[in-house]
Design an enzyme around this catalytic site. Structure first.
Site: not given
Ligand code: SAM
Length: 295
Positions: A36, A67, A91, A111, A143, A161, A170
């Site tokens: 991303q 959170h 985060e 993550d 993943d 999250d 993803p």
């Molecule tokens: N607060 C957020 C929002 O408003 O959308 C979400 C917070 S957090 C930063 C989202 C996380 O989901 C990212 O760090 C991203 O890398 C993770 N992510 C996305 N797809 C994923 C997957 N298939 N497996 C694990 N983590 C994933």
């Protein structure tokens, strides 16, 4: 303050005809990981912000609203929160909130994007506040889809999250009926699954309603709740699912003792806030009661 024409702007595009402009005081990082686009900026009003694929993920000024709302209703209602699983949560602030409870024996965070985690440690250490280094934290870079397929443990609370399930995100494959079923299979008896569940703005409810409709196929209690998140310029929704507990009915007698056990002070969540965030306006209740598309 310089005149507005001298600022650079981060423009969050909500819809083809809707934008929110944040003045940029500083760019800490702008790049692309394997998964991303990642931006870390500072704005005069919200402080530091994490942006993924053009979407604000959280801001220094109000990340505790998001959170605490995501984590604490489920933790307060769960019969057992010794084992907690976080899907996404880059985060580290979701991990931080989970670990504030002394009953948590292990919090597992999965993550997909190691770069988001490392950049958050480097530029946004206030979010995790030491949580990544806690002995009770197990951080897996991978993943969540694969983790759910291979992991055999059970969790009293599972917290999703993840980023919004946009077509090229993803997180998109995790929003489907089969994965919702897999997640339920990873819950301990009476466990609670809670997810960040997109905007609850009256003009853009369809994704949230689609998630709730799909989840109702799997759980006895599916409770939507929401709060305004100023940095998102939006009402943000969550969904709490369980066969054992209807979180919309959790009362002060359960919430206040839970909050008093947390390490440090809450910013947002208490029994009164709980009542407010689970009290839904008529337009939202109507949208949720209607039939329609599912995942
Ligand atoms: N607060 C957020 C929002 O408003 O959308 C979400 C917070 S957090 C930063 C989202 C996380 O989901 C990212 O760090 C991203 O890398 C993770 N992510 C996305 N797809 C994923 C997957 N298939 N497996 C694990 N983590 C994933």
């Amino acid at each position: 303050m310089p005149k507005t024409e001298n600022w650079q702007w981060y423009v969050e595009q909500f819809a083809p005809t809707e934008q929110h402009h944040h003045a940029v005081a500083r760019v800490y990082y702008a790049g692309r990981s394997q998964f991303q686009d990642i931006g870390i900026i500072e704005t005069p009003v919200f402080g530091k912000m994490l942006i993924l694929d053009g979407d604000t993920q959280s801001s220094q000024a109000d990340e505790r609203i998001y959170h605490e709302a995501l984590v604490h209703p489920a933790m307060a209602g769960a019969p057992d929160c010794s084992e907690v699983l976080i899907l996404g949560g880059g985060e580290g602030a979701t991990l931080r909130e989970v670990l504030r409870h002394p009953a948590v024996r292990r919090a597992t965070m999965v993550d997909i994007d190691g770069e988001v985690v490392e950049l958050s440690k480097q530029y946004l250490p206030e979010w995790s506040a030491g949580a990544f280094g806690e002995p009770r934290a197990r951080v897996i870079i991978g993943d969540a889809l694969k983790f759910l397929a291979e992991d055999k443990d059970r969790y009293g609370v599972i917290i999703s999250d993840l980023t919004e399930p946009l077509e090229d995100s993803p997180s998109n494959p995790l929003f489907c009926d089969a994965v919702f079923r897999d997640i339920k299979n990873r819950l301990a008896p009476g466990g609670i699954y809670v997810l960040q569940a997109s905007t609850a703005g009256f003009h853009n409810l369809s994704l949230h309603a689609k998630m709730a409709r799909t989840l109702r196929k799997h759980y006895k209690h599916v409770a939507s709740y929401y709060t305004h998140v100023p940095a998102f310029d939006n009402d943000w929704a969550f969904i709490a699912c369980s066969d054992g507990v209807d979180l919309s009915r959790l009362d002060e007698g359960q919430i206040e003792p839970y909050c008093s056990e947390l390490r440090g002070e809450n910013f947002f969540y208490d029994a009164q806030t709980h009542r407010r965030i689970f009290a839904l306006p008529l337009y939202l209740r109507r949208a949720l009661a209607q039939g329609g598309e599912t995942f």
